[in-house]
Design an enzyme around this catalytic site. Structure first.
Site, mmCIF file in Angstrom:
data_model
loop_
_atom_site.group_PDB
_atom_site.id
_atom_site.type_symbol
_atom_site.label_atom_id
_atom_site.label_comp_id
_atom_site.label_asym_id
_atom_site.label_seq_id
_atom_site.Cartn_x
_atom_site.Cartn_y
_atom_site.Cartn_z
ATOM 1 N N HIS A 141 8.406 14.629 8.354
ATOM 2 C CA HIS A 141 9.764 14.533 7.796
ATOM 3 C C HIS A 141 10.822 15.114 8.719
ATOM 4 O O HIS A 141 12.020 14.875 8.494
ATOM 5 C CB HIS A 141 9.847 15.284 6.460
ATOM 6 N N ASP A 178 0.439 9.312 4.793
ATOM 7 C CA ASP A 178 0.870 10.348 3.860
ATOM 8 C C ASP A 178 1.579 9.651 2.698
ATOM 9 O O ASP A 178 2.235 8.619 2.879
ATOM 10 C CB ASP A 178 1.834 11.310 4.577
ATOM 11 N N HIS A 180 4.157 10.394 1.209
ATOM 12 C CA HIS A 180 5.620 10.489 1.320
ATOM 13 C C HIS A 180 6.074 9.757 2.588
ATOM 14 O O HIS A 180 5.346 9.710 3.573
ATOM 15 C CB HIS A 180 6.033 11.961 1.351
ATOM 16 N N ASP A 266 -2.075 13.343 0.454
ATOM 17 C CA ASP A 266 -1.451 13.585 -0.855
ATOM 18 C C ASP A 266 -1.333 12.326 -1.714
ATOM 19 O O ASP A 266 -0.714 12.358 -2.773
ATOM 20 C CB ASP A 266 -0.100 14.292 -0.706
#
Ligand code: 3YP
Ligand code: ZN
Length: 368
Positions: A141, A178, A180, A266
């Protein structure tokens, strides 16, 4: 098959403090002290399972080194580095207010990014066939001028930029699994047609309003960012179809010299920070497909960098499954939770997930 493996105990000393998961504890708001979601446990336990299962004996241990300022500045602004340097003695935040670190946090972050660089260099140099960098803090991120989502430095972006400069690696594909959106890596190479970023993630779970299928890169890089937002509740069926119908065809059109995987776990069936249903067997098959594609396209050159994944009990089994694939293990460790999680209803591909996949699938033709 030789598989490089990066882990360092200091990754477990990255201190995200006493939190109520995502927010600082605050009795006035009913926020009781607990651990930050991004604490050492899940990742330390991946390493411990790798050791206790004996898998570590089949791996080639690679010692991480800290990235230099010069390497950091390949991706980040001097202002962002200065922010981290200024807070390194006292501890602080990477920039978004939700990415805390303790004293020495920048040093650990440098070693995390450097752990990915070390793994990637070892693969590119032929020191190992492939590699897994079990690093912390995560990185996908982090933007050029601000850290966010628990990320201080863009570990994978720095590694990609570093080996392009130091080893003249041409075309690099980054596959972000991931749950996200890999916004930081996408932004780092937004206008670069020699880096294909592919992110498969839960639709708009984080960052807010990010990772739309319409985000495709810009300028010369248009078409070289591919986003596949999947609906909450997607399990093994949807994920494997996403890899089969979007990720692999995109890689085949792009013809990378190297594949990097931002390996967050995740999307697992019991993760606190998302709502997907992927299991260890699903991750094993995802790993299998990516490793096989690397063998077909770029001499097997593939390196995985650990990102998110927060359930301390189940993430170890998910990550261990992928590392086993890298190491060519024939007798994988059994997932004790398979009976619970593999048989959940709607693990198979659902019509609305198929529609999301189809929306990204038609963009693949624009690559290359
Ligand atoms: O695992 C992560 C961090 C996600 C969280 C950051 C704030 C709320 C969700 N990114 O990949
Ligand atoms: Zn994540």
């Amino acid at each position: 098959m030789s598989t490089g493996y990066v882990y360092h105990e200091v990754y477990g000393w990255h201190d995200t403090g006493t939190h109520a998961g995502l927010l600082p504890a605050d009795p006035r708001r009913g926020l009781q002290p607990h651990r930050h979601f991004e604490n050492a446990e899940a990742k330390r336990r991946v390493h411990e399972l790798v050791v206790v299962s004996g898998l570590v004996d089949r791996l080639t241990r690679l010692a991480p080194r800290p990235v230099t300022d010069e390497e950091v500045l390949l991706v980040h602004t001097p202002g962002h580095l200065a922010r981290l340097v200024a807070a390194n003695d006292t501890g602080g935040d990477a920039g978004d207010g939700g990415s805390p670190f303790g004293p020495g946090g920048l040093d650990v972050a440098r070693l995390a990014a450097g752990g990915v660089v070390r793994a990637v260099e070892a693969v590119v140099d032929g020191e190992v066939d492939n590699a897994y960098a079990l690093v912390r803090p995560p990185g996908h991120h982090a933007l050029a001028d601000v850290g966010m989502g628990f990320c201080l430095l863009g570990n994978v972006a720095i590694a990609a930029a570093s080996v392009r400069r130091s080893r003249g690696v041409g075309r690099i594909a980054v596959v972000d699994i991931d749950v996200h959106h890999g916004n930081g890596t996408q932004a780092a190479f937004e206008d670069d047609p020699d880096v294909l970023t592919i992110s498969v993630h839960q639709d708009r779970v984080f960052p807010p309003d990010s990772g739309h299928v319409t985000e495709r890169g810009s300028g010369a890089g248009f078409g070289y960012a591919l986003n596949l937002p999947l609906p909450p509740g997607t399990g093994n069926g949807g994920y494997l179809e996403a890899v089969r119908r979007v990720v692999l065809p995109a890689l085949r059109r792009f013809r990378p010299d190297l594949i990097l995987v931002a390996a967050g776990f995740d999307a697992n069936a019991v993760d606190p920070l998302a709502r997907m249903m992927v299991t260890a067997s699903g991750y094993r098959e995802i790993g299998r497909m990516l490793v096989d594609e690397a063998a077909a396209l770029c001499g097997g050159r593939i390196a995985f960098a650990h990102e998110g994944g927060y359930d301390p009990v189940y993430v170890p089994f998910c990550a261990h499954a992928v590392i086993e694939v890298l190491a060519g293990v024939e007798e994988p460790l059994e997932d004790p939770f398979a009976v619970n999680f593999d048989n959940q209803g709607q693990q198979e591909l659902q019509p609305h997930q198929d529609a999301a996949i189809a929306a990204a699938e038609k963009l693949v033709a624009d690559i290359g």
